[in-house]
Scaffold this motif. Sequence first.
Motif, PDB file in Angstrom:
ATOM      1  N   ILE A  62       0.869  -1.171   0.000  1.00 10.84           N
ATOM      2  CA  ILE A  62       0.000   0.000   0.000  1.00 10.84           C
ATOM      3  C   ILE A  62       0.905   1.219   0.000  1.00 10.84           C
ATOM      4  O   ILE A  62       1.931   1.243   0.681  1.00 10.84           O
ATOM      5  CB  ILE A  62      -0.991   0.019   1.182  1.00 10.84           C
ATOM      6  CG1 ILE A  62      -2.000   1.154   1.000  1.00 10.84           C
ATOM      7  CG2 ILE A  62      -0.285   0.080   2.520  1.00 10.84           C
ATOM      8  CD1 ILE A  62      -3.230   1.051   1.859  1.00 10.84           C
ATOM      9  N   GLU A  63       0.522   2.186  -0.821  1.00 14.09           N
ATOM     10  CA  GLU A  63       1.295   3.417  -0.907  1.00 14.09           C
ATOM     11  C   GLU A  63       0.406   4.574  -0.472  1.00 14.09           C
ATOM     12  O   GLU A  63      -0.644   4.816  -1.068  1.00 14.09           O
ATOM     13  CB  GLU A  63       1.789   3.626  -2.332  1.00 14.09           C
ATOM     14  CG  GLU A  63       2.757   4.757  -2.465  1.00 14.09           C
ATOM     15  CD  GLU A  63       3.422   4.800  -3.829  1.00 14.09           C
ATOM     16  OE1 GLU A  63       4.088   5.816  -4.107  1.00 14.09           O
ATOM     17  OE2 GLU A  63       3.283   3.840  -4.612  1.00 14.09           O
ATOM     18  N   LYS A  68       5.557   3.741   0.569  1.00 10.86           N
ATOM     19  CA  LYS A  68       5.097   2.410   0.166  1.00 10.86           C
ATOM     20  C   LYS A  68       5.458   1.400   1.257  1.00 10.86           C
ATOM     21  O   LYS A  68       6.604   1.367   1.719  1.00 10.86           O
ATOM     22  CB  LYS A  68       5.749   2.019  -1.158  1.00 10.86           C
ATOM     23  CG  LYS A  68       5.166   0.782  -1.803  1.00 10.86           C
ATOM     24  CD  LYS A  68       5.726   0.605  -3.202  1.00 10.86           C
ATOM     25  CE  LYS A  68       5.120  -0.592  -3.900  1.00 10.86           C
ATOM     26  NZ  LYS A  68       5.632  -0.745  -5.258  1.00 10.86           N
ATOM     27  N   VAL A  69       4.473   0.581   1.658  1.00  9.56           N
ATOM     28  CA  VAL A  69       4.649  -0.352   2.754  1.00  9.56           C
ATOM     29  C   VAL A  69       4.235  -1.747   2.289  1.00  9.56           C
ATOM     30  O   VAL A  69       3.153  -1.919   1.709  1.00  9.56           O
ATOM     31  CB  VAL A  69       3.775   0.060   3.967  1.00  9.56           C
ATOM     32  CG1 VAL A  69       3.929  -0.929   5.106  1.00  9.56           C
ATOM     33  CG2 VAL A  69       4.106   1.468   4.411  1.00  9.56           C
ATOM     34  N   ALA A  70       5.081  -2.740   2.563  1.00 17.61           N
ATOM     35  CA  ALA A  70       4.732  -4.136   2.289  1.00 17.61           C
ATOM     36  C   ALA A  70       3.734  -4.602   3.347  1.00 17.61           C
ATOM     37  O   ALA A  70       3.950  -4.403   4.549  1.00 17.61           O
ATOM     38  CB  ALA A  70       5.978  -5.009   2.326  1.00 17.61           C
ATOM     39  N   VAL A  71       2.624  -5.202   2.895  1.00 16.96           N
ATOM     40  CA  VAL A  71       1.562  -5.637   3.800  1.00 16.96           C
ATOM     41  C   VAL A  71       1.105  -7.046   3.451  1.00 16.96           C
ATOM     42  O   VAL A  71       1.384  -7.560   2.370  1.00 16.96           O
ATOM     43  CB  VAL A  71       0.348  -4.674   3.744  1.00 16.96           C
ATOM     44  CG1 VAL A  71       0.709  -3.296   4.269  1.00 16.96           C
ATOM     45  CG2 VAL A  71      -0.224  -4.579   2.341  1.00 16.96           C
ATOM     46  N   VAL A 112      -2.045  -5.531   6.870  1.00 10.42           N
ATOM     47  CA  VAL A 112      -1.180  -5.459   8.044  1.00 10.42           C
ATOM     48  C   VAL A 112       0.271  -5.413   7.571  1.00 10.42           C
ATOM     49  O   VAL A 112       0.672  -6.207   6.709  1.00 10.42           O
ATOM     50  CB  VAL A 112      -1.407  -6.687   8.955  1.00 10.42           C
ATOM     51  CG1 VAL A 112      -0.476  -6.636  10.167  1.00 10.42           C
ATOM     52  CG2 VAL A 112      -2.856  -6.776   9.385  1.00 10.42           C
ATOM     53  N   ARG A 113       1.043  -4.512   8.140  1.00  7.14           N
ATOM     54  CA  ARG A 113       2.454  -4.368   7.793  1.00  7.14           C
ATOM     55  C   ARG A 113       3.163  -5.733   7.941  1.00  7.14           C
ATOM     56  O   ARG A 113       3.021  -6.396   8.963  1.00  7.14           O
ATOM     57  CB  ARG A 113       3.104  -3.333   8.705  1.00  7.14           C
ATOM     58  CG  ARG A 113       4.530  -3.003   8.363  1.00  7.14           C
ATOM     59  CD  ARG A 113       5.100  -1.975   9.316  1.00  7.14           C
ATOM     60  NE  ARG A 113       4.344  -0.737   9.357  1.00  7.14           N
ATOM     61  CZ  ARG A 113       4.606   0.326   8.595  1.00  7.14           C
ATOM     62  NH1 ARG A 113       5.629   0.285   7.753  1.00  7.14           N
ATOM     63  NH2 ARG A 113       3.871   1.409   8.677  1.00  7.14           N
ATOM     64  N   ARG A 114       3.901  -6.118   6.889  1.00  7.14           N
ATOM     65  CA  ARG A 114       4.679  -7.355   6.939  1.00  7.14           C
ATOM     66  C   ARG A 114       5.937  -7.148   7.776  1.00  7.14           C
ATOM     67  O   ARG A 114       6.565  -6.085   7.690  1.00  7.14           O
ATOM     68  CB  ARG A 114       5.090  -7.813   5.538  1.00  7.14           C
ATOM     69  CG  ARG A 114       3.995  -8.502   4.782  1.00  7.14           C
ATOM     70  CD  ARG A 114       4.491  -9.352   3.625  1.00  7.14           C
ATOM     71  NE  ARG A 114       5.328  -8.689   2.653  1.00  7.14           N
ATOM     72  CZ  ARG A 114       4.918  -8.221   1.476  1.00  7.14           C
ATOM     73  NH1 ARG A 114       3.658  -8.319   1.133  1.00  7.14           N
ATOM     74  NH2 ARG A 114       5.753  -7.658   0.649  1.00  7.14           N
ATOM     75  N   ALA A 115       6.296  -8.160   8.514  1.00  5.18           N
ATOM     76  CA  ALA A 115       7.530  -8.098   9.300  1.00  5.18           C
ATOM     77  C   ALA A 115       8.724  -8.127   8.353  1.00  5.18           C
ATOM     78  O   ALA A 115       8.701  -8.789   7.315  1.00  5.18           O
ATOM     79  CB  ALA A 115       7.593  -9.271  10.270  1.00  5.18           C
TER      80      ALA A 115
END
Length: 116
Positions: A62-63, A68-71, A112-115
Amino acid sequence: MMPAIAAVQTAVGRKTGAECSTPVNWFPGADGSWLIVASAAGAQKNPAWYYNLAANPDKVWIETADGKVAVTAEQLHGEQRDEAWGRITAASSLFARYQQKTDRDLPIVRLVRRAG
């Protein structure tokens, strides 16, 4: 409650394997997640991006204005969906109107944000 915020979600296509980006509105989840609704403006079928998320839930980004965040994508059901739906419709009555236009339950997806 904050109103819907524009973002771009990107997922790997279930048929093509290519990254596909789609503008979406998101709502803050109670746990710091992002909530998006596969409304297709109340159409009778889910939007294509929903199937990409379902097929590849761990290949989603998601940006937002923050970057930009890996989810990881997870469709909500039961009480979790009901709570999220209440938050969403309190923030934007537009989504309640979309629900009135269709017989299908509009899927709610929590990102949800991926670790790592």
